[in-house]
Scaffold this motif. Structure first.
Motif, PDB file in Angstrom:
ATOM      1  N   PHE A 175       0.813  -1.223   0.000  1.00 35.64           N
ATOM      2  CA  PHE A 175       0.000   0.000   0.000  1.00 35.64           C
ATOM      3  C   PHE A 175       0.846   1.273   0.000  1.00 35.64           C
ATOM      4  O   PHE A 175       0.597   2.203  -0.759  1.00 35.64           O
ATOM      5  CB  PHE A 175      -0.932   0.006   1.212  1.00 35.64           C
ATOM      6  CG  PHE A 175      -1.784   1.247   1.305  1.00 35.64           C
ATOM      7  CD1 PHE A 175      -2.807   1.478   0.386  1.00 35.64           C
ATOM      8  CD2 PHE A 175      -1.539   2.194   2.288  1.00 35.64           C
ATOM      9  CE1 PHE A 175      -3.581   2.632   0.464  1.00 35.64           C
ATOM     10  CE2 PHE A 175      -2.308   3.345   2.367  1.00 35.64           C
ATOM     11  CZ  PHE A 175      -3.324   3.559   1.450  1.00 35.64           C
ATOM     12  N   ARG A 176       1.892   1.332   0.846  1.00 32.58           N
ATOM     13  CA  ARG A 176       2.657   2.578   0.950  1.00 32.58           C
ATOM     14  C   ARG A 176       3.392   2.898  -0.352  1.00 32.58           C
ATOM     15  O   ARG A 176       3.537   4.066  -0.716  1.00 32.58           O
ATOM     16  CB  ARG A 176       3.645   2.511   2.106  1.00 32.58           C
ATOM     17  CG  ARG A 176       4.603   1.339   2.076  1.00 32.58           C
ATOM     18  CD  ARG A 176       5.568   1.407   3.246  1.00 32.58           C
ATOM     19  NE  ARG A 176       6.272   0.144   3.417  1.00 32.58           N
ATOM     20  CZ  ARG A 176       7.355   0.021   4.175  1.00 32.58           C
ATOM     21  NH1 ARG A 176       7.841   1.074   4.799  1.00 32.58           N
ATOM     22  NH2 ARG A 176       7.937  -1.147   4.314  1.00 32.58           N
ATOM     23  N   TYR A 177       3.814   1.843  -1.074  1.00 28.69           N
ATOM     24  CA  TYR A 177       4.517   2.101  -2.331  1.00 28.69           C
ATOM     25  C   TYR A 177       3.542   2.364  -3.478  1.00 28.69           C
ATOM     26  O   TYR A 177       3.897   3.027  -4.449  1.00 28.69           O
ATOM     27  CB  TYR A 177       5.476   0.948  -2.642  1.00 28.69           C
ATOM     28  CG  TYR A 177       6.595   0.904  -1.640  1.00 28.69           C
ATOM     29  CD1 TYR A 177       7.544   1.923  -1.580  1.00 28.69           C
ATOM     30  CD2 TYR A 177       6.691  -0.132  -0.708  1.00 28.69           C
ATOM     31  CE1 TYR A 177       8.553   1.911  -0.640  1.00 28.69           C
ATOM     32  CE2 TYR A 177       7.694  -0.150   0.240  1.00 28.69           C
ATOM     33  CZ  TYR A 177       8.633   0.873   0.262  1.00 28.69           C
ATOM     34  OH  TYR A 177       9.633   0.858   1.208  1.00 28.69           O
TER      35      TYR A 177
ATOM     36  N   THR B 225       9.798   8.997   7.437  1.00 26.25           N
ATOM     37  CA  THR B 225       9.817   7.543   7.259  1.00 26.25           C
ATOM     38  C   THR B 225       8.443   6.971   6.936  1.00 26.25           C
ATOM     39  O   THR B 225       8.333   5.796   6.600  1.00 26.25           O
ATOM     40  CB  THR B 225      10.343   6.859   8.541  1.00 26.25           C
ATOM     41  OG1 THR B 225       9.493   7.210   9.639  1.00 26.25           O
ATOM     42  CG2 THR B 225      11.762   7.303   8.835  1.00 26.25           C
ATOM     43  N   LYS B 226       7.374   7.766   7.071  1.00 29.33           N
ATOM     44  CA  LYS B 226       6.022   7.279   6.803  1.00 29.33           C
ATOM     45  C   LYS B 226       5.304   8.246   5.877  1.00 29.33           C
ATOM     46  O   LYS B 226       5.517   9.464   5.950  1.00 29.33           O
ATOM     47  CB  LYS B 226       5.238   7.124   8.113  1.00 29.33           C
ATOM     48  CG  LYS B 226       5.803   6.048   9.029  1.00 29.33           C
ATOM     49  CD  LYS B 226       4.971   5.916  10.297  1.00 29.33           C
ATOM     50  CE  LYS B 226       5.540   4.826  11.208  1.00 29.33           C
ATOM     51  NZ  LYS B 226       4.744   4.683  12.446  1.00 29.33           N
ATOM     52  N   PRO B 227       4.427   7.743   4.989  1.00 32.87           N
ATOM     53  CA  PRO B 227       4.130   6.328   4.745  1.00 32.87           C
ATOM     54  C   PRO B 227       5.251   5.602   3.993  1.00 32.87           C
ATOM     55  O   PRO B 227       5.260   4.385   3.909  1.00 32.87           O
ATOM     56  CB  PRO B 227       2.859   6.395   3.886  1.00 32.87           C
ATOM     57  CG  PRO B 227       2.977   7.695   3.163  1.00 32.87           C
ATOM     58  CD  PRO B 227       3.641   8.639   4.123  1.00 32.87           C
ATOM     59  N   TYR B 228       6.197   6.362   3.432  1.00 30.38           N
ATOM     60  CA  TYR B 228       7.374   5.762   2.803  1.00 30.38           C
ATOM     61  C   TYR B 228       8.550   6.696   3.048  1.00 30.38           C
ATOM     62  O   TYR B 228       8.393   7.842   3.472  1.00 30.38           O
ATOM     63  CB  TYR B 228       7.154   5.523   1.307  1.00 30.38           C
ATOM     64  CG  TYR B 228       6.599   6.719   0.560  1.00 30.38           C
ATOM     65  CD1 TYR B 228       7.429   7.757   0.131  1.00 30.38           C
ATOM     66  CD2 TYR B 228       5.234   6.814   0.289  1.00 30.38           C
ATOM     67  CE1 TYR B 228       6.912   8.856  -0.546  1.00 30.38           C
ATOM     68  CE2 TYR B 228       4.714   7.915  -0.392  1.00 30.38           C
ATOM     69  CZ  TYR B 228       5.555   8.928  -0.806  1.00 30.38           C
ATOM     70  OH  TYR B 228       5.047  10.013  -1.470  1.00 30.38           O
ATOM     71  N   LEU B 229       9.747   6.201   2.806  1.00 29.36           N
ATOM     72  CA  LEU B 229      10.948   6.979   3.080  1.00 29.36           C
ATOM     73  C   LEU B 229      11.104   8.142   2.106  1.00 29.36           C
ATOM     74  O   LEU B 229      10.925   7.986   0.900  1.00 29.36           O
ATOM     75  CB  LEU B 229      12.190   6.094   2.968  1.00 29.36           C
ATOM     76  CG  LEU B 229      12.367   4.989   4.013  1.00 29.36           C
ATOM     77  CD1 LEU B 229      13.591   4.149   3.651  1.00 29.36           C
ATOM     78  CD2 LEU B 229      12.521   5.571   5.404  1.00 29.36           C
ATOM     79  N   VAL B 230      11.432   9.303   2.658  1.00 24.18           N
ATOM     80  CA  VAL B 230      11.830  10.456   1.858  1.00 24.18           C
ATOM     81  C   VAL B 230      13.103  10.997   2.487  1.00 24.18           C
ATOM     82  O   VAL B 230      13.184  11.143   3.712  1.00 24.18           O
ATOM     83  CB  VAL B 230      10.736  11.550   1.829  1.00 24.18           C
ATOM     84  CG1 VAL B 230      11.225  12.768   1.039  1.00 24.18           C
ATOM     85  CG2 VAL B 230       9.458  11.005   1.211  1.00 24.18           C
TER      86      VAL B 230
END
Length: 284
Positions: A100-102, A165-170
């Motif tokens: 989902f996050r990706y 770090t959420k929902p994905y790494l930046v």
């Protein structure tokens, strides 16, 4: 012709669950084990047909991947995609996205600049701090909101700070470029030609051991400059991602080519011995 891969491709739908970055510390002097060349398996017949239209080949590796290449001191924010594989500049990478996050990340990318960071991760060493930008060149969204896409490697980068770090790494990243060799008299073209010769010999012996027809290996370099050619060579070392990561992190074309030459020489010696055994014991 495209260079056969050393081991079957690891580019798959596996999405590691990493929530932080742990910089790796690769030993650039460790002994490299021999490799075997083989063709990648067919994971998805329809997707493979689409991949054929943008299949990675030597001609995919240009000296500059963008007309306006970023400067090495530029700092930008980049979404990161940790994977158990290494992407090189100019290489083609097919991926399936279902987590989902990706999927959220893909939705955002498709509305912006289509670029994200592919960064190597494994359980033993954690997540690397050097990766490669992947630019989406082809995508397909399925009815269940999964994505198939193909990306092409662009600039290398180094992570300097995590933004979130959420929902994905930046992360904030700076760009990496090869510096001039410490030995100014280094003949990079000659070194690249030596590497190409070793590659041809490895492919020829590998084909022989695999029972394939022995035919002359065509031009692998295709007039590539030494730096993009060194990335192309590194991209063929599939099945050895830590070695690929070490090659990606090097900032000296001559050092990268020398390391690849040594790896290919070790592989050639191994295959030569295996071929001799096969001649003596054909049924083994």
């Amino acid at each position: 012709m495209a260079l056969p891969q050393i081991l079957p491709s690891t580019a798959s739908s596996i999405i590691p669950n990493k929530s932080h970055l742990t910089p790796t510390n690769h030993n650039l002097n460790h002994t490299i084990k021999p490799f075997f060349f083989s063709q990648p398996p067919l994971h998805h017949r329809e997707w493979r047909r689409k991949l054929n239209s943008v299949r990675c080949s030597a001609s995919s590796f240009s000296e500059k991947h963008h007309t306006n290449s970023p400067k090495s001191d530029d700092v930008v924010e980049l979404p990161l995609f940790p994977l158990p594989l290494v992407l090189f500049p100019g290489a083609i990478l097919p991926l399936q996205i279902f987590e989902f996050r990706y999927r959220m990340m893909m939705h955002t990318l498709l509305q912006t600049d289509l670029r994200f960071g592919v960064i190597y991760t494994d359980a033993a060493t954690g997540t690397a701090d050097v990766g490669c930008v992947g630019e989406i060149v082809k995508h397909e969204r399925l009815v269940d909101d999964r994505f198939f896409f193909i990306c092409k490697g662009q600039e290398r980068f180094r992570v300097t700070k995590l933004v979130r770090t959420k929902p994905y790494l930046v992360a904030e990243v700076t760009w990496l470029e090869d510096r001039p060799s410490a030995n100014g008299d280094e003949d990079l073209d000659s070194l690249a030609n030596e590497v190409e010769t070793y590659m041809k010999d490895v492919i020829r012996l590998s084909n022989r051991l695999n029972g394939k027809p022995e035919k002359e290996v065509q031009d692998l370099r295709r007039n590539l400059f030494p730096t993009p050619f060194s990335f192309f060579v590194g991209s063929t070392f599939e099945g050895a991602p830590r070695e690929q990561q070490a090659l990606l992190e090097l900032e000296d074309t001559a050092m990268r080519l020398k390391r690849e030459k040594e790896t290919l020489r070790n592989t050639l010696n191994y295959l030569t011995a295996a071929s001799a055994v096969k001649d003596v014991f054909p049924s083994s």
